[in-house]
Design an enzyme around this catalytic site. Sequence first.
Site, PDB file in Angstrom:
ATOM      1  N   ARG A  92       0.805  -1.210   0.000  1.00 23.99           N
ATOM      2  CA  ARG A  92       0.000   0.000   0.000  1.00 23.99           C
ATOM      3  C   ARG A  92       0.850   1.278   0.000  1.00 23.99           C
ATOM      4  NH1 ARG A  92      -4.178   0.352   2.980  1.00 23.99           N
ATOM      5  NH2 ARG A  92      -3.738   2.513   3.347  1.00 23.99           N
ATOM      6  N   CYS A 116      -5.895  -3.172   5.140  1.00 24.68           N
ATOM      7  CA  CYS A 116      -4.942  -4.273   5.288  1.00 24.68           C
ATOM      8  C   CYS A 116      -5.209  -4.929   6.634  1.00 24.68           C
ATOM      9  CB  CYS A 116      -3.501  -3.827   5.092  1.00 24.68           C
ATOM     10  SG  CYS A 116      -2.739  -3.083   6.514  1.00 24.68           S
ATOM     11  N   ARG A 121      -7.008   1.822   7.231  1.00 25.89           N
ATOM     12  CA  ARG A 121      -5.937   2.636   6.673  1.00 25.89           C
ATOM     13  C   ARG A 121      -6.380   3.513   5.492  1.00 25.89           C
ATOM     14  NH1 ARG A 121      -0.392  -0.635   6.768  1.00 25.89           N
ATOM     15  NH2 ARG A 121       0.402   1.488   6.818  1.00 25.89           N
ATOM     16  N   ASP A 304       4.830   0.039  15.514  1.00 25.06           N
ATOM     17  CA  ASP A 304       5.548  -1.045  14.837  1.00 25.06           C
ATOM     18  C   ASP A 304       6.392  -1.888  15.794  1.00 25.06           C
ATOM     19  OD1 ASP A 304       4.427  -0.292  12.468  1.00 25.06           O
ATOM     20  OD2 ASP A 304       6.177   0.781  11.713  1.00 25.06           O
ATOM     21  N   ILE A 326      -2.884   3.648  17.398  1.00 22.55           N
ATOM     22  CA  ILE A 326      -2.678   4.074  16.004  1.00 22.55           C
ATOM     23  C   ILE A 326      -3.549   3.282  15.017  1.00 22.55           C
ATOM     24  CG2 ILE A 326      -0.962   4.488  14.167  1.00 22.55           C
ATOM     25  CD1 ILE A 326      -0.377   6.156  16.655  1.00 22.55           C
TER      26      ILE A 326
HETATM   27  N1  EPU Z   1      -4.960   7.906   8.697  1.00 20.06           N
HETATM   28  C1  EPU Z   1      -6.175   8.397   8.282  1.00 20.06           C
HETATM   29  N2  EPU Z   1      -6.232   8.999   7.057  1.00 20.06           N
HETATM   30  C2  EPU Z   1      -5.162   9.145   6.247  1.00 20.06           C
HETATM   31  C3  EPU Z   1      -3.919   8.621   6.678  1.00 20.06           C
HETATM   32  C4  EPU Z   1      -3.848   8.007   7.911  1.00 20.06           C
HETATM   33  O1  EPU Z   1      -7.171   8.301   8.990  1.00 20.06           O
HETATM   34  O2  EPU Z   1      -5.291   9.713   5.152  1.00 20.06           O
HETATM   35  C5  EPU Z   1      -4.835   7.291  10.031  1.00 20.06           C
HETATM   36  C6  EPU Z   1      -4.444   5.813   9.985  1.00 20.06           C
HETATM   37  O3  EPU Z   1      -5.557   4.976   9.765  1.00 20.06           O
HETATM   38  C7  EPU Z   1      -3.803   5.632  11.331  1.00 20.06           C
HETATM   39  C8  EPU Z   1      -3.102   6.974  11.563  1.00 20.06           C
HETATM   40  O4  EPU Z   1      -3.753   7.900  10.683  1.00 20.06           O
HETATM   41  O5  EPU Z   1      -4.803   5.469  12.303  1.00 20.06           O
HETATM   42  C9  EPU Z   1      -1.625   6.991  11.289  1.00 20.06           C
HETATM   43  O6  EPU Z   1      -1.358   6.334  10.064  1.00 20.06           O
HETATM   44  P1  EPU Z   1      -0.164   6.768   9.097  1.00 20.06           P
HETATM   45  O7  EPU Z   1      -0.732   7.432   7.895  1.00 20.06           O
HETATM   46  O8  EPU Z   1       0.847   7.520   9.882  1.00 20.06           O
HETATM   47  O9  EPU Z   1       0.427   5.357   8.663  1.00 20.06           O
HETATM   48  P2  EPU Z   1       1.103   5.050   7.272  1.00 20.06           P
HETATM   49  O10 EPU Z   1       1.785   6.268   6.782  1.00 20.06           O
HETATM   50  O11 EPU Z   1       0.154   4.365   6.371  1.00 20.06           O
HETATM   51  C10 EPU Z   1       3.441   4.372   8.239  1.00 20.06           C
HETATM   52  C11 EPU Z   1       4.331   3.172   8.174  1.00 20.06           C
HETATM   53  C12 EPU Z   1       3.717   2.043   8.999  1.00 20.06           C
HETATM   54  C13 EPU Z   1       3.597   2.536  10.435  1.00 20.06           C
HETATM   55  C14 EPU Z   1       2.741   3.809  10.475  1.00 20.06           C
HETATM   56  C15 EPU Z   1       2.641   4.424  11.841  1.00 20.06           C
HETATM   57  C16 EPU Z   1       5.350   3.397   5.998  1.00 20.06           C
HETATM   58  C17 EPU Z   1       5.506   2.900   4.615  1.00 20.06           C
HETATM   59  N3  EPU Z   1       4.466   2.761   6.773  1.00 20.06           N
HETATM   60  O12 EPU Z   1       2.183   3.968   7.708  1.00 20.06           O
HETATM   61  O13 EPU Z   1       4.632   0.955   8.956  1.00 20.06           O
HETATM   62  O14 EPU Z   1       2.984   1.553  11.231  1.00 20.06           O
HETATM   63  O15 EPU Z   1       3.316   4.797   9.591  1.00 20.06           O
HETATM   64  O16 EPU Z   1       3.880   4.715  12.344  1.00 20.06           O
HETATM   65  O17 EPU Z   1       6.033   4.327   6.396  1.00 20.06           O
HETATM   66  C18 EPU Z   1       5.270  -1.319   9.009  1.00 20.06           C
HETATM   67  O18 EPU Z   1       6.409  -0.975   8.641  1.00 20.06           O
HETATM   68  O19 EPU Z   1       5.034  -2.483   9.424  1.00 20.06           O
HETATM   69  C19 EPU Z   1       4.171  -0.348   8.976  1.00 20.06           C
HETATM   70  C20 EPU Z   1       2.889  -0.707   9.009  1.00 20.06           C
END
Ligand code: EPU
Length: 423
Positions: A92, A116, A121, A304, A326
């Site tokens: 993703r 996922c 997400r 994580d 989170i």
């Molecule tokens: N969220 C929303 N709307 C959005 C974006 C996020 O509601 O448009 C919410 C999410 O559902 C969640 C929170 O905001 O509740 C934070 O999510 P975030 O967007 O920060 O997560 P991400 O960017 O999709 C990255 C890492 C993840 C890690 C999270 C939190 C990458 C590629 N992925 O995901 O890594 O868990 O930040 O730190 O950087 C992993 O490596 O196993 C992994 C899942």
Amino acid sequence: MDAILIKGGKSLNGEVHISGAKNAALPMLAASLLAGGKFCFKNVPELKDIESILQLLSSMGAEVDRQGPTVWIDTTELKSFEAPYELVRKMRASILVLGPLLARLKRARVSLPGGCAIGARPINMHLEGLCRLGAKITLEHGYVEAEASRLTGEEIFFDVPTVTGTENLMMAAALAAGTTVIRNAAKEPEVTALADMLNNMGAEITGAGSPVIKIRGVDNLRPVTVSIIPDRIETGTYMVAAALTQGVVRITGAQPDHIKAVISKLKQTGTEVAVAKDEITVTGCRPIRSVDIKTLPYPGFPTDMQAQFMVLMSLANGLSLISETIFENRFIHVPELRRMGADIQISGGNAMIRGVKKLSGAPVMASDLRASASLVLAGLAAKGTTRISRVYHLDRGYESLEKKLANLGANIRRVSENVPETL
Ligand code: EPU
């Protein structure tokens, strides 16, 4: 498909070197779309997720060459602005190409990532942010279709800090007309690493690592040579491995400043942690004291690392409360840990862990990357043999996991899923 077999109970000792960070490499590789020319990335981990993004960049016309940890990407000529479903569904984080494509090619067509295992997400904040910068976005047939003749700087306020959302917006705003201010931005080290790379490319970004990031748009960016920062989650995972198995592990090539919350909690459990410039030595001690944990955006305790820490708490003295704030479904490892003898009760986003004397090896199923890591840790500490199936989840995010653990003395082996081998 492969499975991992672990015969537990051996204490881990020796030295392990940390690889480049997956979650830093992904946005930085995507940022190569912002400028035409040849980029050089060093310390790139060999992982399935990295393969996926390189495949995606190739499908857009970038020329990709890899030799060990060094990757060259030539983005002089891009022939496509599309990230197809077949590639996005594998990973993703492919959504990270949306901002750069829109900024450079003025158009992007990116498959909408589905939910996922760990939660729904959504990407609403990525899309709302890009709309504020003037992009016209429609959702059609499962794709995000985005267009903008030139993005223009604006103020963006995130409801909650989003890591990839902040990265996407920072990349898009780097080539926008005027200044963009992101408020309530994610402060993760991966965001700062991306900002540093973009600034080396000619961008004008200040405030990365704080909740307010200012990006003064420029007309052009140039290719650079850049090295990927060490993986803080891999670091934390080996720290817990040492603590769990009462070993002494020297973790080299790390960035201790990026993992302070985990170091602090680990010390509270009675584990000895010695920090030097770029190394951490962890000495596991008994008894393990129970501590409570709440996952939070950086610099709080990382989501994580929640699953891995839960394994440690499963063998602690007493009760521990772990609150996951989170992601809504990040306790998928719990039923599997229970099969190994852990005593864990879940209520909403809280898990109550009552420490047990021992875990016992069992066949278990990996379900997402960090949940899988927790099962490996549980297997290392358990009595008897643990068989972890669906290990492709681990291959997405831990470079040479079995090799690194075997070097530390673990009795671990990868086998074909269908072969009922024992160690
Ligand atoms: N969220 C929303 N709307 C959005 C974006 C996020 O509601 O448009 C919410 C999410 O559902 C969640 C929170 O905001 O509740 C934070 O999510 P975030 O967007 O920060 O997560 P991400 O960017 O999709 C990255 C890492 C993840 C890690 C999270 C939190 C990458 C590629 N992925 O995901 O890594 O868990 O930040 O730190 O950087 C992993 O490596 O196993 C992994 C899942």
